[in-house]
Design an enzyme around this catalytic site. Structure first.
Site, PDB file in Angstrom:
ATOM      1  CG  ASP A 181      -7.964  -0.456   3.603  1.00 32.40           C
ATOM      2  OD1 ASP A 181      -7.188   0.476   2.858  1.00 32.40           O
ATOM      3  OD2 ASP A 181      -7.819  -1.638   3.456  1.00 32.40           O
TER       4      ASP A 181
ATOM      5  CE  LYS B 255      -6.126   4.886   5.661  1.00 33.71           C
ATOM      6  NZ  LYS B 255      -4.900   3.803   5.169  1.00 33.71           N
TER       7      LYS B 255
ATOM      8  N   GLY C  39      -7.093  -4.628   2.686  1.00 32.03           N
ATOM      9  CA  GLY C  39      -7.399  -5.304   1.373  1.00 32.03           C
ATOM     10  C   GLY C  39      -7.816  -4.204   0.323  1.00 32.03           C
TER      11      GLY C  39
ATOM     12  CG  ASP D 213       0.080  -4.583   5.385  1.00 27.05           C
ATOM     13  OD1 ASP D 213       0.390  -3.328   4.757  1.00 27.05           O
ATOM     14  OD2 ASP D 213      -0.419  -5.691   5.227  1.00 27.05           O
TER      15      ASP D 213
ATOM     16  CD  GLU E  60      -2.285  -6.623   2.725  1.00 28.31           C
ATOM     17  OE1 GLU E  60      -1.743  -5.616   2.288  1.00 28.31           O
ATOM     18  OE2 GLU E  60      -3.282  -6.658   3.339  1.00 28.31           O
TER      19      GLU E  60
ATOM     20  N   GLY F 109      -5.845  -2.458  -1.178  1.00 24.33           N
ATOM     21  CA  GLY F 109      -4.995  -2.736  -2.208  1.00 24.33           C
ATOM     22  C   GLY F 109      -5.129  -4.403  -2.675  1.00 24.33           C
TER      23      GLY F 109
ATOM     24  N   GLY G 284       0.900  -1.414   0.144  1.00 22.83           N
ATOM     25  CA  GLY G 284       0.009  -0.060  -0.170  1.00 22.83           C
ATOM     26  C   GLY G 284       0.777   1.365  -0.064  1.00 22.83           C
ATOM     27  CB  SER G 285       0.069   4.875  -0.420  1.00 23.21           C
ATOM     28  OG  SER G 285      -1.345   5.007   0.533  1.00 23.21           O
ATOM     29  CB  THR G 286       0.962   3.455   4.961  1.00 20.27           C
ATOM     30  OG1 THR G 286      -0.342   4.143   4.608  1.00 20.27           O
ATOM     31  CG2 THR G 286       1.516   4.003   6.006  1.00 20.27           C
TER      32      THR G 286
HETATM   33  C1  5RP Z   1      -3.572  -3.400   0.977  1.00 18.95           C
HETATM   34  C2  5RP Z   1      -3.918  -2.963   2.353  1.00 18.95           C
HETATM   35  C3  5RP Z   1      -3.426  -1.759   2.811  1.00 18.95           C
HETATM   36  O1  5RP Z   1      -2.547  -1.767   3.899  1.00 18.95           O
HETATM   37  C4  5RP Z   1      -4.395  -0.804   2.954  1.00 18.95           C
HETATM   38  O2  5RP Z   1      -5.276  -0.788   1.911  1.00 18.95           O
HETATM   39  C5  5RP Z   1      -4.095   0.661   3.504  1.00 18.95           C
HETATM   40  O3  5RP Z   1      -3.623   1.205   2.268  1.00 18.95           O
HETATM   41  P1  5RP Z   1      -2.576   2.548   2.101  1.00 18.95           P
HETATM   42  O4  5RP Z   1      -1.624   2.661   3.079  1.00 18.95           O
HETATM   43  O5  5RP Z   1      -2.433   2.912   0.640  1.00 18.95           O
HETATM   44  O6  5RP Z   1      -3.870   3.446   2.787  1.00 18.95           O
HETATM   45  O7  5RP Z   1      -4.506  -3.735   2.925  1.00 18.95           O
HETATM   46  O8  5RP Z   1      -4.159  -4.820   0.433  1.00 18.95           O
END
Ligand code: 5RP
Length: 218
Positions: free
Chosen positions: A84, A121, A95, A81, A103, A97, A29-31
């Site tokens: 959302d 979040k 999920g 990780d 994961e 992403g 994901g972006s984080t």
């Molecule tokens: C990917 C995920 C991500 O951890 C979740 O979607 C958070 O994403 P982001 O860091 O881009 O906000 O579960 O499957």
């Protein structure tokens, strides 16, 4: 401060939880992309990583981080990780992403799950973010009917095929007051590969990036 700057703050703070000279579990994901940048800055101090997605693997390899096959790794200490949504019990929806199954597998092997999020979040009740469910393609409509019986409104994420060759149903309209029970209930539906509730395997530490700093919840 933007949401992305808050994600970056939490991601870099996670370096404090990475034991040196070991293998690190890496989410998606972006984080996590910020975390991978941070990890690259100490790449000579770690053995390498196990990855939860093709996307994260490609980014790590491009930055010179060695990526191990999970089957070649018996154990490792820390999995980092994003999420959302996360509640006060450190249960998560993941999920967004579409990487939820891998994961969940990598998180299952890790001794400690360090969740990195921006403050948007954090929620009281999970479910405003549609719950992703990875499904075997031929079971799509059957699983959708079963999820409707559970009170949700499943929507097929048509543009996405997961790294495992499956489809995603995003389940809208759930107010998830018992995440552990719902996670188990959805797993019982034939054709479901995994669902995005991480309650049986919740986070151990949460790093919340906010405008005022990084909050550490353990
Ligand atoms: C990917 C995920 C991500 O951890 C979740 O979607 C958070 O994403 P982001 O860091 O881009 O906000 O579960 O499957």
């Amino acid at each position: 401060m933007t949401q992305d700057e808050m994600k970056k703050r939490a991601a870099w703070a996670a370096l404090d939880f990475v034991p040196r000279h070991t293998i690190v579990g890496v989410g998606t994901g972006s984080t996590v992309n910020h975390f991978i940048d941070a990890l690259a800055s100490i790449k000579h101090e770690i053995k390498g990583a196990v990855s939860s997605s093709v996307q994260s693997t490609e980014k790590m390899l491009a930055l010179g981080i060695q990526v191990f096959d999970l089957n070649d790794v018996d154990s490792f200490s820390v999995y980092v990780d994003g999420a959302d949504e996360i509640n006060s019990q450190k249960h998560m929806i993941k999920g967004g992403g579409a990487a939820l199954t891998r994961e969940k597998i990598v998180a299952a092997v890790a001794e400690k799950f360090v969740c990195i999020v921006d403050s948007s979040k954090q929620v009281d009740v999970l479910g405003k973010f549609p719950l992703p469910v990875e499904v075997i393609p031929m079971a799509r409509n059957y699983v959708a009917r079963e999820l409707t019986i559970l009170g949700g409104r499943p929507v097929w994420r048509e543009s996405v095929v997961t790294d495992n060759g499956n489809i995603i149903l995003d389940v809208h309209g759930l107010a998830i007051t018992d995440p552990l029970a719902l996670e188990q209930q959805i797993n019982q539906i034939t054709g479901v590969v995994a669902n995005g509730l991480f309650a049986a395997r919740a986070a151990d530490v949460v790093l919340v990036g906010a405008a005022t700093g990084t909050l550490v919840l353990q």
